[in-house]
Motif scaffolding. Structure first.
Motif, mmCIF file in Angstrom:
data_model
loop_
_atom_site.group_PDB
_atom_site.id
_atom_site.type_symbol
_atom_site.label_atom_id
_atom_site.label_comp_id
_atom_site.label_asym_id
_atom_site.label_seq_id
_atom_site.Cartn_x
_atom_site.Cartn_y
_atom_site.Cartn_z
ATOM 1 N N PHE A 107 3.982 8.318 -11.534
ATOM 2 C CA PHE A 107 3.671 7.110 -12.297
ATOM 3 C C PHE A 107 2.188 6.776 -12.193
ATOM 4 C CE2 PHE A 107 8.170 6.593 -11.151
ATOM 5 C CZ PHE A 107 8.710 6.347 -12.397
ATOM 6 N N THR A 108 1.646 6.195 -13.263
ATOM 7 C CA THR A 108 0.298 5.635 -13.183
ATOM 8 C C THR A 108 0.424 4.248 -12.560
ATOM 9 O OG1 THR A 108 0.506 4.779 -15.445
ATOM 10 C CG2 THR A 108 -0.599 6.897 -15.152
ATOM 11 N N VAL A 109 -0.381 3.987 -11.531
ATOM 12 C CA VAL A 109 -0.220 2.791 -10.703
ATOM 13 C C VAL A 109 -1.528 2.008 -10.635
ATOM 14 C CG1 VAL A 109 0.300 1.953 -8.365
ATOM 15 C CG2 VAL A 109 1.605 3.876 -9.325
ATOM 16 N N ALA A 110 -1.397 0.695 -10.615
ATOM 17 C CA ALA A 110 -2.528 -0.196 -10.349
ATOM 18 C C ALA A 110 -2.107 -1.197 -9.285
ATOM 19 C CB ALA A 110 -2.971 -0.921 -11.607
ATOM 20 N N THR A 111 -2.992 -1.494 -8.369
ATOM 21 C CA THR A 111 -2.737 -2.526 -7.364
ATOM 22 C C THR A 111 -3.645 -3.722 -7.630
ATOM 23 O OG1 THR A 111 -4.304 -1.440 -5.851
ATOM 24 C CG2 THR A 111 -1.956 -0.940 -5.567
ATOM 25 N N PRO A 154 -9.138 7.784 -5.447
ATOM 26 C CA PRO A 154 -8.002 7.189 -4.735
ATOM 27 C C PRO A 154 -6.652 7.441 -5.388
ATOM 28 C CG PRO A 154 -9.264 5.515 -5.891
ATOM 29 C CD PRO A 154 -10.055 6.781 -5.983
ATOM 30 N N GLY A 155 -6.643 7.769 -6.679
ATOM 31 C CA GLY A 155 -5.385 8.114 -7.337
ATOM 32 C C GLY A 155 -4.708 6.970 -8.079
ATOM 33 N N PHE A 156 -5.288 5.779 -8.023
ATOM 34 C CA PHE A 156 -4.735 4.635 -8.741
ATOM 35 C C PHE A 156 -5.845 3.605 -8.941
ATOM 36 C CE2 PHE A 156 -4.167 3.979 -4.234
ATOM 37 C CZ PHE A 156 -4.525 2.664 -4.021
ATOM 38 N N ALA A 198 0.825 -1.213 0.000
ATOM 39 C CA ALA A 198 0.000 0.000 0.000
ATOM 40 C C ALA A 198 0.855 1.258 0.000
ATOM 41 C CB ALA A 198 -0.931 -0.014 1.212
ATOM 42 N N HIS A 199 1.841 1.313 0.882
ATOM 43 C CA HIS A 199 2.669 2.519 0.973
ATOM 44 C C HIS A 199 3.515 2.721 -0.281
ATOM 45 C CE1 HIS A 199 1.658 3.757 5.022
ATOM 46 N NE2 HIS A 199 1.821 2.519 5.454
ATOM 47 N N LEU A 200 4.019 1.634 -0.848
ATOM 48 C CA LEU A 200 4.805 1.759 -2.073
ATOM 49 C C LEU A 200 3.938 2.246 -3.227
ATOM 50 C CD1 LEU A 200 7.067 -1.425 -1.931
ATOM 51 C CD2 LEU A 200 7.839 0.962 -1.861
ATOM 52 N N ALA A 201 2.721 1.761 -3.315
ATOM 53 C CA ALA A 201 1.826 2.180 -4.390
ATOM 54 C C ALA A 201 1.632 3.693 -4.376
ATOM 55 C CB ALA A 201 0.480 1.460 -4.272
ATOM 56 N N ILE A 202 1.409 4.250 -3.200
ATOM 57 C CA ILE A 202 1.214 5.699 -3.107
ATOM 58 C C ILE A 202 2.509 6.437 -3.403
ATOM 59 C CG2 ILE A 202 0.549 7.601 -1.592
ATOM 60 C CD1 ILE A 202 -1.730 5.753 -2.455
ATOM 61 N N ALA A 203 3.619 5.930 -2.903
ATOM 62 C CA ALA A 203 4.911 6.586 -3.164
ATOM 63 C C ALA A 203 5.176 6.669 -4.658
ATOM 64 C CB ALA A 203 6.029 5.835 -2.455
ATOM 65 N N TRP A 204 4.826 5.625 -5.400
ATOM 66 C CA TRP A 204 5.050 5.649 -6.852
ATOM 67 C C TRP A 204 4.089 6.595 -7.562
ATOM 68 C CZ3 TRP A 204 5.788 -0.178 -6.066
ATOM 69 C CH2 TRP A 204 7.158 -0.456 -5.895
ATOM 70 N N THR A 205 2.857 6.698 -7.081
ATOM 71 C CA THR A 205 1.947 7.674 -7.691
ATOM 72 C C THR A 205 2.475 9.087 -7.466
ATOM 73 O OG1 THR A 205 0.498 7.912 -5.743
ATOM 74 C CG2 THR A 205 -0.055 6.174 -7.311
#
Length: 215
Positions: free
Chosen positions: A33-37, A61-63, A22-29
């Motif tokens: 970067f465009t992110v999907a989890t 949510p941003g991703f 979760a924290h890495l996903a937000i850090a990359w956004t």
């Protein structure tokens, strides 16, 4: 160019897999970067956090996020990589078939491991799985107690697991900090709700290091 896929995998439960994802996903956004989890863990903790986040952010949510069963993982991830720079998979701890598929589709496997003998011994199935699927694996020391020096025996155990380029150890360590869990409860991350903390600095550094190692 298809996006990079980072599978957070650890056969031992309670290693901090979902929190890290979760924290890495937000850090990359936040890096643009465009992110999907993707949540294939039957517990669905990442999906629950996503729901809380969607409500907290007014539906923005941003991703992107997908919760799927293991047999659909490869097709779903391949589809997501066409439209996203980074895809983060939260894999199940014990389901062998689903974990194998998640590792197989990864550009790099991220394996959180707590600095204890039990956790180091328990990481071997994850290392074996990455080796079988011919995927590089990056170990991340997670929940490291503050002001604690690792015992010499533990350092030797860690060094014995490193076999570049197949297995590496991240330079960035993630501390045992309440901010990681506390911010997730609100649907946010440390790099959003606790931006000036050591926790945020750690996560930003780890996100950057993973991207650099993935190439």
């Amino acid at each position: 160019m298809p996006g990079r896929v980072f599978t957070v995998a650890q056969q031992k439960g309670g290693a901090g897999k979902t929190t890290l994802a979760a924290h890495l996903a937000i850090a990359w956004t936040q890096l643009g970067f465009t992110v999907a989890t993707v949540d294939i863990d039957p517990q669905g903790s990442l999906s629950r956090w996503y729901d809380v986040r969607a409500e907290a952010t007014g539906g923005n949510p941003g991703f992107a996020h997908a919760r799927i069963t293991g047999w659909r993982t490869q097709a779903e991830v391949e589809k997501l990589t066409r439209d996203h720079d980074v895809v983060v998979i939260d894999s199940p701890p014990h389901a062998q078939t689903e974990a194998r598929i998640a590792v197989r589709v990864a550009s790099l496997v991220i394996a959180p491991v707590q600095p204890s003998p039990m956790d180091l011994w328990a990481i071997h199935p994850t290392l074996d799985l990455a080796k079988q699927e011919k995927r590089r694996l990056l170990m991340v020391l997670n929940r490291v107690p503050p002001r604690t020096r690792l015992a010499e025996g533990l350092i030797a155990e860690i060094q014995a697991l490193i076999d570049p380029p197949a297995v590496e150890l991240a330079d960035t360590q993630v501390g045992n900090r309440t901010a990681y869990a506390g911010t997730l409860l609100t649907g946010l991350s440390v790099t959003e709700a606790a931006r000036k903390t050591q926790a945020a600095a750690e996560m930003q550094a780890l996100a950057a290091e993973i991207l650099e190692r993935a190439g």
